[in-house]
Motif scaffolding. Structure first.
Motif, PDB file in Angstrom:
ATOM      1  N   LYS A 222      25.801  46.635  39.858  1.00  0.00           N
ATOM      2  CA  LYS A 222      25.519  46.683  38.418  1.00  0.00           C
ATOM      3  C   LYS A 222      25.531  45.293  37.797  1.00  0.00           C
ATOM      4  CE  LYS A 222      27.085  51.413  37.522  1.00  0.00           C
ATOM      5  NZ  LYS A 222      28.086  52.280  36.843  1.00  0.00           N
ATOM      6  N   LEU A 223      26.186  44.348  38.478  1.00  0.00           N
ATOM      7  CA  LEU A 223      26.168  42.960  38.006  1.00  0.00           C
ATOM      8  C   LEU A 223      24.911  42.224  38.459  1.00  0.00           C
ATOM      9  CD1 LEU A 223      29.870  41.869  38.719  1.00  0.00           C
ATOM     10  CD2 LEU A 223      28.856  42.474  36.516  1.00  0.00           C
ATOM     11  N   GLY A 224      24.066  42.908  39.222  1.00  0.00           N
ATOM     12  CA  GLY A 224      22.843  42.283  39.714  1.00  0.00           C
ATOM     13  C   GLY A 224      22.990  41.626  41.071  1.00  0.00           C
ATOM     14  N   GLU A 278      42.417  49.150  41.079  1.00  0.00           N
ATOM     15  CA  GLU A 278      42.832  48.328  39.944  1.00  0.00           C
ATOM     16  C   GLU A 278      42.460  46.862  40.165  1.00  0.00           C
ATOM     17  OE1 GLU A 278      46.937  47.045  37.552  1.00  0.00           O
ATOM     18  OE2 GLU A 278      47.011  48.479  39.202  1.00  0.00           O
ATOM     19  N   GLU A 279      42.725  46.341  41.369  1.00  0.00           N
ATOM     20  CA  GLU A 279      42.420  44.944  41.670  1.00  0.00           C
ATOM     21  C   GLU A 279      40.910  44.705  41.697  1.00  0.00           C
ATOM     22  OE1 GLU A 279      46.015  43.354  44.503  1.00  0.00           O
ATOM     23  OE2 GLU A 279      44.785  44.997  45.272  1.00  0.00           O
ATOM     24  N   ASN A 280      40.168  45.654  42.261  1.00  0.00           N
ATOM     25  CA  ASN A 280      38.716  45.515  42.297  1.00  0.00           C
ATOM     26  C   ASN A 280      38.129  45.502  40.883  1.00  0.00           C
ATOM     27  OD1 ASN A 280      38.878  45.595  45.091  1.00  0.00           O
ATOM     28  ND2 ASN A 280      38.370  47.775  45.219  1.00  0.00           N
ATOM     29  N   THR A 281      38.647  46.385  40.037  1.00  0.00           N
ATOM     30  CA  THR A 281      38.153  46.472  38.658  1.00  0.00           C
ATOM     31  C   THR A 281      38.498  45.213  37.880  1.00  0.00           C
ATOM     32  OG1 THR A 281      38.354  48.883  38.687  1.00  0.00           O
ATOM     33  CG2 THR A 281      38.247  47.822  36.528  1.00  0.00           C
ATOM     34  N   ILE A 284      35.899  42.686  38.811  1.00  0.00           N
ATOM     35  CA  ILE A 284      34.622  43.015  38.177  1.00  0.00           C
ATOM     36  C   ILE A 284      34.626  42.614  36.702  1.00  0.00           C
ATOM     37  CG2 ILE A 284      33.121  44.914  37.455  1.00  0.00           C
ATOM     38  CD1 ILE A 284      32.847  44.212  40.397  1.00  0.00           C
ATOM     39  N   ALA A 285      35.730  42.896  36.004  1.00  0.00           N
ATOM     40  CA  ALA A 285      35.833  42.542  34.576  1.00  0.00           C
ATOM     41  C   ALA A 285      35.748  41.038  34.380  1.00  0.00           C
ATOM     42  CB  ALA A 285      37.141  43.086  34.002  1.00  0.00           C
ATOM     43  N   LEU A 287      34.271  38.912  36.411  1.00  0.00           N
ATOM     44  CA  LEU A 287      32.896  38.498  36.720  1.00  0.00           C
ATOM     45  C   LEU A 287      31.943  38.829  35.578  1.00  0.00           C
ATOM     46  CD1 LEU A 287      32.530  39.468  40.496  1.00  0.00           C
ATOM     47  CD2 LEU A 287      32.367  37.175  39.509  1.00  0.00           C
ATOM     48  N   GLU A 288      32.141  39.970  34.945  1.00  0.00           N
ATOM     49  CA  GLU A 288      31.304  40.314  33.786  1.00  0.00           C
ATOM     50  C   GLU A 288      31.411  39.265  32.705  1.00  0.00           C
ATOM     51  OE1 GLU A 288      32.735  44.164  32.741  1.00  0.00           O
ATOM     52  OE2 GLU A 288      31.219  45.216  33.918  1.00  0.00           O
ATOM     53  N   GLU A 289      32.641  38.793  32.481  1.00  0.00           N
ATOM     54  CA  GLU A 289      32.854  37.776  31.450  1.00  0.00           C
ATOM     55  C   GLU A 289      32.252  36.441  31.866  1.00  0.00           C
ATOM     56  OE1 GLU A 289      36.629  35.469  29.360  1.00  0.00           O
ATOM     57  OE2 GLU A 289      36.946  37.410  30.326  1.00  0.00           O
ATOM     58  N   ILE A 290      32.491  36.043  33.110  1.00  0.00           N
ATOM     59  CA  ILE A 290      31.995  34.758  33.585  1.00  0.00           C
ATOM     60  C   ILE A 290      30.462  34.723  33.638  1.00  0.00           C
ATOM     61  CG2 ILE A 290      31.883  33.238  35.619  1.00  0.00           C
ATOM     62  CD1 ILE A 290      34.755  34.140  36.243  1.00  0.00           C
TER      63      ILE A 290
END
Length: 294
Positions: A222-224, A278-281, A284-285, A287-290
Motif C-alpha cells: 500500500k506504500l507503493g 504491533e512492531e510491524n505497524t 509502517i506508520a 514509513l508513511e510519515e517519512i
C-alpha cells in the motif's frame, strides 16, 4: 531452559556434545551420527568452507558469509554457472537470504546431481527452513550433500549460538575434528536437548509468522513498495528509490532496518524482519510519515 543452564555454567560443556546431538537428532528425526552441533549457523558455514580446497560457488544475491569465510580459508569464490571440479562446493541458501525465495526439493536434488557428476559437493543452508520445513532436504541426505542449520531464527535467540551440520557420518567426523572444543556452550546445549519437547510450539510460531508476513506484505504494498515472495521471517522490499536517508531517519527513532547493499543490491532495497503485528505497524506508520504516503 536458559535459567536451568545457569546451574551448570561452572562446568565445561560436554566435548562430545552428546545432549546437543541427541536433542537436535530427535527434533530433525535424523540419526545422531549424521549430526554435528555448532556454535550457531556462522560456525557451520565456517566449517563447511574449510572442508575441501576447491572453489566455493554461490548464487547471488545471497548471504555474504559464504564468500567471506571462503576467502579467510584461502578458497576461490565464483558465481555458479552449472559446472564445477572435484573439491568445489556450491552453497545454496534455502529459503534464500535476502530474497526469501525458496527452491523446491526437486530443483535442489537436480543441482546435487550436477555437482556430484563434476566431483563437487552441494551445501544447502537451511537456516530459515523451519518456516517452511516441507522444503527441507533432511530426508534426502546422501553422499555429496551437506545441510547447514540454525535455531537462532526460529527460537529468536541469536545471543545463544546454536546451529548444526547434517551430512554422512564420514563427513561429520572430518568436520568434528576441525571444531573447537566445548562448542556449543552450556546454554545452547540445554536448548538443543529440550527442542523435541517444543515442536508444536515452534510449528505454531511458524503459522503465526505466515499470517503476520502476509499482513505486513499488504501494508508495504500500500506504500507503493514492491515486495518479493518470501517463505522466511523477512521480506525483501524494493522502494524503487534510494532509501539511505530513510534508514537513517528510522535509526534516529530507534527503528533499525536491514539495508541490502552488502548483498550487492541497490540502495532501494531493504530486508525487513517480520516481527509482532504491533512492531510491524509501528514501522509502517513511520514509513508513511517519512515517505509522505497517507
Amino acid at each position: 531452559m536458559i535459567r536451568q543452564s545457569l546451574d551448570n555454567i561452572r562446568y565445561y560443556p560436554d566435548p562430545e556434545m552428546k545432549q546437543a546431538r541427541k536433542g537436535i537428532a530427535r527434533f530433525l528425526k535424523i540419526p545422531e551420527e549424521y549430526i554435528l552441533p555448532t556454535a550457531g549457523g556462522a560456525a557451520a558455514i565456517d566449517l563447511v568452507t574449510q572442508l575441501d580446497g576447491g572453489c566455493i560457488f554461490t548464487l547471488p544475491p545471497t548471504f555474504g558469509e559464504y564468500t567471506a569465510r571462503a576467502a579467510i580459508h584461502g578458497r576461490k569464490t565464483a558465481v555458479w554457472e552449472g559446472s564445477c571440479e572435484p573439491g568445489d562446493t556450491l552453497i545454496v541458501c534455502n529459503p534464500n537470504n535476502p530474497t526469501g525465495e525458496v527452491r523446491t526439493k526437486e530443483t535442489l536434488l537436480a543441482i546435487l546431481t550436477e555437482t556430484k557428476a563434476c566431483g563437487g559437493r552441494l551445501a544447502v543452508d537451511e537456516a530459515f527452513i523451519e518456516y517452511c520445513p516441507e522444503y527441507s532436504l533432511r530426508r534426502d541426505l546422501q553422499p555429496g550433500l551437506i545441510l547447514l542449520g540454525s535455531f537462532s531464527k526460529i527460537l529468536g535467540t541469536p545471543g545463544v549460538r546454536l546451529g548444526y551440520i547434517c551430512a554422512e557420518p564420514e563427513i561429520i567426523e572430518r568436520l568434528r575434528q576441525k571444531t573447537l572444543s566445548w562448542t556449543p556452550d552450556t546454554a545452547a546445549t540445554e536448548i538443543a536437548a529440550a527442542l523435541p519437547e517444543h515442536k508444536e510450539q515452534i510449528a505454531a510460531e511458524c503459522e503465526l509468522n505466515r499470517e503476520r508476513r502476509n499482513l505486513f506484505r499488504t501494508q508495504l504494498q500500500k506504500l507503493g513498495a514492491e515486495v518479493h515472495p518470501s517463505e522466511g521471517n523477512f521480506l525483501l522490499v524494493d522502494f524503487h528509490w534510494d532509501m539511505t536517508a530513510a534508514a537513517e531517519t528510522l535509526k534516529a527513532r530507534k527503528i533499525l532496518v536491514r539495508t541490502c547493499t552488502s548483498f550487492g543490491l541497490p540502495a532501494s532495497f531493504w530486508r525487513l524482519a517480520v516481527k509482532t503485528e504491533e512492531e510491524n505497524t509501528r514501522l509502517i506508520a513511520a514509513l508513511e510519515e517519512i515517505l509522505h504516503v497517507r
